[in-house]
Every structure is written in structure tokens, then in C-alpha cells.
Write a protein that holds these residues in place. Structure first.
Motif, PDB file in Angstrom:
ATOM      1  N   CYS A  69       0.799  -1.227   0.000  1.00  0.00           N
ATOM      2  CA  CYS A  69       0.000   0.000   0.000  1.00  0.00           C
ATOM      3  C   CYS A  69       0.831   1.277   0.000  1.00  0.00           C
ATOM      4  O   CYS A  69       0.282   2.364  -0.135  1.00  0.00           O
ATOM      5  CB  CYS A  69      -0.960   0.006   1.190  1.00  0.00           C
ATOM      6  SG  CYS A  69      -0.179   0.240   2.790  1.00  0.00           S
ATOM      7  N   ASN A  71       2.454   2.578   2.525  1.00  0.00           N
ATOM      8  CA  ASN A  71       2.541   3.176   3.853  1.00  0.00           C
ATOM      9  C   ASN A  71       3.997   3.133   4.325  1.00  0.00           C
ATOM     10  O   ASN A  71       4.756   2.240   3.970  1.00  0.00           O
ATOM     11  CB  ASN A  71       1.639   2.391   4.814  1.00  0.00           C
ATOM     12  CG  ASN A  71       1.620   2.987   6.204  1.00  0.00           C
ATOM     13  OD1 ASN A  71       1.697   4.190   6.384  1.00  0.00           O
ATOM     14  ND2 ASN A  71       1.518   2.116   7.188  1.00  0.00           N
ATOM     15  N   THR A  95       1.289  -1.051   9.266  1.00  0.00           N
ATOM     16  CA  THR A  95       0.330  -0.518  10.232  1.00  0.00           C
ATOM     17  C   THR A  95      -1.016  -0.200   9.583  1.00  0.00           C
ATOM     18  O   THR A  95      -2.013  -0.073  10.272  1.00  0.00           O
ATOM     19  CB  THR A  95       0.871   0.756  10.911  1.00  0.00           C
ATOM     20  OG1 THR A  95       1.169   1.721   9.901  1.00  0.00           O
ATOM     21  CG2 THR A  95       2.092   0.465  11.741  1.00  0.00           C
ATOM     22  N   GLU A  96      -1.052  -0.096   8.266  1.00  0.00           N
ATOM     23  CA  GLU A  96      -2.307   0.219   7.562  1.00  0.00           C
ATOM     24  C   GLU A  96      -3.006  -1.039   7.051  1.00  0.00           C
ATOM     25  O   GLU A  96      -4.122  -1.322   7.417  1.00  0.00           O
ATOM     26  CB  GLU A  96      -2.035   1.155   6.384  1.00  0.00           C
ATOM     27  CG  GLU A  96      -1.651   2.556   6.781  1.00  0.00           C
ATOM     28  CD  GLU A  96      -2.786   3.298   7.465  1.00  0.00           C
ATOM     29  OE1 GLU A  96      -3.946   3.171   7.032  1.00  0.00           O
ATOM     30  OE2 GLU A  96      -2.499   4.000   8.450  1.00  0.00           O
ATOM     31  N   CYS A  97      -2.339  -1.789   6.167  1.00  0.00           N
ATOM     32  CA  CYS A  97      -3.000  -2.919   5.493  1.00  0.00           C
ATOM     33  C   CYS A  97      -2.651  -4.276   6.099  1.00  0.00           C
ATOM     34  O   CYS A  97      -3.172  -5.300   5.667  1.00  0.00           O
ATOM     35  CB  CYS A  97      -2.675  -2.927   4.005  1.00  0.00           C
ATOM     36  SG  CYS A  97      -0.951  -3.331   3.614  1.00  0.00           S
TER      37      CYS A  97
END
Length: 106
Positions: A69, A71, A95-97
Motif C-alpha cells: 500500500c 505506507n 500498520t495500515e493494510c
């Protein structure tokens, strides 16, 4: 493998193989049936690390670019995946996906 209770050196089978003998200090101890059981790599269960809730486990964060992603923050942890004489592998979890990758997966 048995280690001496007195000096910590590795012990060897004594004559008749019914006891252990320390070459360093001469300490002797009888052998038990459990001493003859050996653990092989196939008998050892590896621990599976569940990182689906990594944030709740308090894993440290670092700056790392997620290949999925884009990030720039990730949790990271170290895990021994090869033999003990080789270094551990660092894993990242976005930490996002929550995409997971190894440090050497570039």
C-alpha cells in the motif's frame, strides 16, 4: 547431552554406559532412561506468531515502506527461522493494510 552439576563441563558416557562421567572434574552420576531420549528437528514444534492484532501486542514500530500500500510505518519483530547458528530474520507488518514481509524480501 548432559552437563556436569559441579563444574558445568560436558559429561560423557562412563564405562558400561550406565553413568555419566565429567572429564574435567571427575564427577559421576547415574544415567536415567530419559537421558537416552533425543529430540530431533522434526519433533520440535515451531511457534506460530499471530500478528493480526499486532497493535494490541505492543510490537515496536519503525519506518519501513510497505510494498503493498505504500505506507511508511510498520510493526516489526525478530524470529529464528533457520538453524541456531544463523541470524534471526526481521519481519515487518504494515500498520495500515497488515501486509507482512521479511527484511530481505526486496
Amino acid at each position: 547431552m548432559k552437563f556436569c552439576d559441579e563444574c558445568g563441563s560436558m559429561m560423557k558416557s562412563g564405562e558400561g554406559e550406565d553413568h555419566w562421567v565429567c572429564d574435567s572434574c571427575g564427577y559421576e552420576i547415574g544415567r536415567e532412561d530419559e537421558d537416552d531420549e533425543w529430540t530431533t528437528e522434526s519433533q520440535v514444534e515451531s511457534e506460530i506468531v499471530d500478528v493480526s492484532d499486532a497493535e494490541d501486542k505492543g510490537l515496536p514500530q519503525t519506518t519501513a515502506h510497505c510494498p503493498e500500500c505504500g505506507n511508511d510505518r510498520a510493526y516489526w519483530y525478530m524470529q529464528q527461522i533457520r538453524s541456531a547458528d544463523e541470524s534471526e530474520t526481521r519481519f515487518f507488518v504494515c500498520t495500515e493494510c497488515e501486509h507482512k514481509w521479511r527484511e530481505d524480501d526486496h
